[in-house]
Design an enzyme around this catalytic site. Structure first.
Site, mmCIF file in Angstrom:
data_model
loop_
_atom_site.group_PDB
_atom_site.id
_atom_site.type_symbol
_atom_site.label_atom_id
_atom_site.label_comp_id
_atom_site.label_asym_id
_atom_site.label_seq_id
_atom_site.Cartn_x
_atom_site.Cartn_y
_atom_site.Cartn_z
ATOM 1 N N ASP A 77 0.860 -1.177 0.000
ATOM 2 C CA ASP A 77 0.000 0.000 0.000
ATOM 3 C C ASP A 77 0.898 1.230 0.000
ATOM 4 O O ASP A 77 1.890 1.275 0.747
ATOM 5 C CB ASP A 77 -0.878 0.039 1.250
ATOM 6 C CG ASP A 77 -2.168 -0.756 1.106
ATOM 7 O OD1 ASP A 77 -2.235 -1.618 0.202
ATOM 8 O OD2 ASP A 77 -3.091 -0.539 1.916
ATOM 9 N N HIS A 126 -0.050 0.743 7.606
ATOM 10 C CA HIS A 126 0.150 2.143 7.214
ATOM 11 C C HIS A 126 1.037 2.886 8.218
ATOM 12 O O HIS A 126 0.825 2.848 9.426
ATOM 13 C CB HIS A 126 -1.166 2.869 6.992
ATOM 14 C CG HIS A 126 -1.966 2.274 5.871
ATOM 15 N ND1 HIS A 126 -3.246 2.660 5.584
ATOM 16 C CD2 HIS A 126 -1.644 1.311 4.952
ATOM 17 C CE1 HIS A 126 -3.698 1.964 4.545
ATOM 18 N NE2 HIS A 126 -2.725 1.144 4.151
ATOM 19 N N CYS A 232 -4.168 10.331 4.881
ATOM 20 C CA CYS A 232 -4.794 9.303 4.035
ATOM 21 C C CYS A 232 -5.706 9.921 2.985
ATOM 22 O O CYS A 232 -5.894 9.349 1.911
ATOM 23 C CB CYS A 232 -5.604 8.344 4.896
ATOM 24 S SG CYS A 232 -4.667 7.537 6.188
#
Length: 307
Positions: A77, A126, A232
Site C-alpha cells: 500500500d 500504514h 490518508c
C-alpha cells in the site's frame, strides 16, 4: 507520486483491486501533461498470498511478529511509505510485504534510498499512525509503535518528537471508526510550520505549538470510518519549491575544510544569500549567484567549483 511519476500500488486487499480505476481519468490527464505513469505488477491475490493460520501476536510476551500476507508476490500500500526528498521510509505490515518493498527499491533505482522502519504494532498497517515527518529534520513518532533507538541511521541527527497520547474522542463516528486512536498523529504538513491537525486533539495541538509549529485545528473525525485521517485523504500531485540534496562544497574543498572553526566569510555570505532567495522563492537569483571560491584552487574544470 515520486517526482513526476505516478505509481499504481499492487494492493493485497481483494476489495481494493480496482480502486485505481476511480482515478484513471486523472492519471490520463497527468500523463498527457508530461507525467510518467507506472503500474506495479498486478497481484494475483490467490489464496497462496495469505497466511490463513495468522493470529495477532502477543509481542509483549515475546512472541514473534506475524503478518497476514507472505512473500508469494509483491504487494504494498502506498500509505506504508512516506517520502522525504530522495529518502523513502516504509513499514512492513499486513498489507506490505518484503517483496513489495524490494520491487519499489529496484524500480526507483540508485537515485532513491528506501529505509525500513520496524513497527512494534501487533497489527501494523500504514506508516502514518506511527511515523510522520513534519518538516526538514523533524519527525513525529508514536512511542507505542516506534523504538527510537532503532530508527535508521539517516535520522540520527533529526529532531525526533515524541507524540503525546491521543485524546479520547466521543460520539458515533469514533465508535464506527476502523482506525487506531494513534491516527491522532496522521496530520498534514502544508509548510515547514503550518500543520493541519484534528481539532479533537488539544494535547497534540499544544505540543506542536511548543515545538514551534503553527497547528491548524480542523474537525475531521467523520473521515475515520473510511479509514484514516488527513494524510490518508490527501495526495499532493503538484509541489512548489526545490529539492535540496546538499552541495559539492565538501567533496571538492576537502583541503580547505576547517572543522570546529568558523566557516569562511564567502561560505557564510552564500548561505545567508541562498536562504533569503529560497524564502522569497527567487530561484533564478540563487542560480545566478555563481562566483569562484576565492580560497581554493580549482581541482576540476567543472561548475561544481563555483559556489
Amino acid at each position: 507520486m515520486i517526482g513526476d511519476e505516478i505509481i499504481e500500488s499492487p494492493m493485497c486487499w481483494r476489495s481494493r483491486y480496482f480502486e485505481g480505476d476511480a482515478y484513471r481519468s486523472l492519471f490520463k490527464e497527468y500523463f498527457r501533461g508530461g507525467a510518467r505513469w507506472t503500474s506495479a505488477p498486478r497481484p494475483q491475490l490467490t489464496d497462496e498470498l495469505y497466511n490463513y493460520d495468522y493470529r495477532v501476536p502477543n509481542l509483549k510476551a515475546g512472541e514473534p511478529m506475524q503478518f497476514t500476507v507472505n512473500e508469494f508476490e509483491p504487494v504494498f500500500d502506498a500509505a506504508d511509505f512516506v517520502r522525504c526528498g530522495r529518502d523513502l521510509f516504509v513499514t512492513r505490515s499486513n498489507v506490505t510485504n518484503l517483496m513489495g518493498i524490494e520491487w519499489l527499491r529496484r524500480h526507483l533505482g540508485p537515485g532513491f534510498r528506501i529505509h525500513e522502519i520496524e513497527s512494534r504494532c501487533p497489527q501494523p498497517m500504514h506508516i502514518d499512525s506511527s511515523f510522520m515527518p513534519l518538516a526538514p529534520g523533524k519527525v513525529l513518532v508514536n512511542p507505542d509503535y516506534i523504538d527510537v533507538e532503532k530508527l535508521p541511521a539517516v535520522l540520527k541527527k533529526w529532531d525526533v518528537l515524541i507524540a503525546p497520547r491521543p485524546d479520547p474522542v466521543e460520539g458515533f463516528m469514533s465508535k464506527i471508526s476502523m482506525c487506531s486512536p494513534w491516527t491522532s498523529i496522521n496530520v498534514l504538513a502544508i509548510t515547514e510550520k503550518k500543520i493541519v491537525v484534528d481539532a479533537s486533539q488539544p494535547t497534540l495541538i499544544k505540543a506542536l505549538k511548543d515545538w514551534g509549529f503553527d497547528p491548524i485545528p480542523a474537525p475531521f473525525l467523520s473521515y475515520g470510518p473510511f479509514g484514516g485521517s488527513f494524510h490518508c485523504a490527501t495526495l499532493d500531485v503538484r509541489r512548489r519549491g526545490v529539492l535540496i540534496l546538499g552541495s559539492g562544497n565538501i567533496v571538492h574543498n576537502l583541503r580547505a575544510m576547517r572543522l570546529g572553526r568558523q566557516p569562511y566569510d564567502w561560505a557564510s555570505a552564500f548561505d545567508a544569500s541562498f536562504a533569503r532567495n529560497l524564502e522569497a522563492r527567487d530561484l533564478a537569483a540563487s542560480a545566478a549567484d555563481q562566483q569562484p571560491v576565492p580560497t581554493v584552487p580549482p581541482m576540476h574544470c567543472i561548475r561544481d567549483l563555483w559556489r
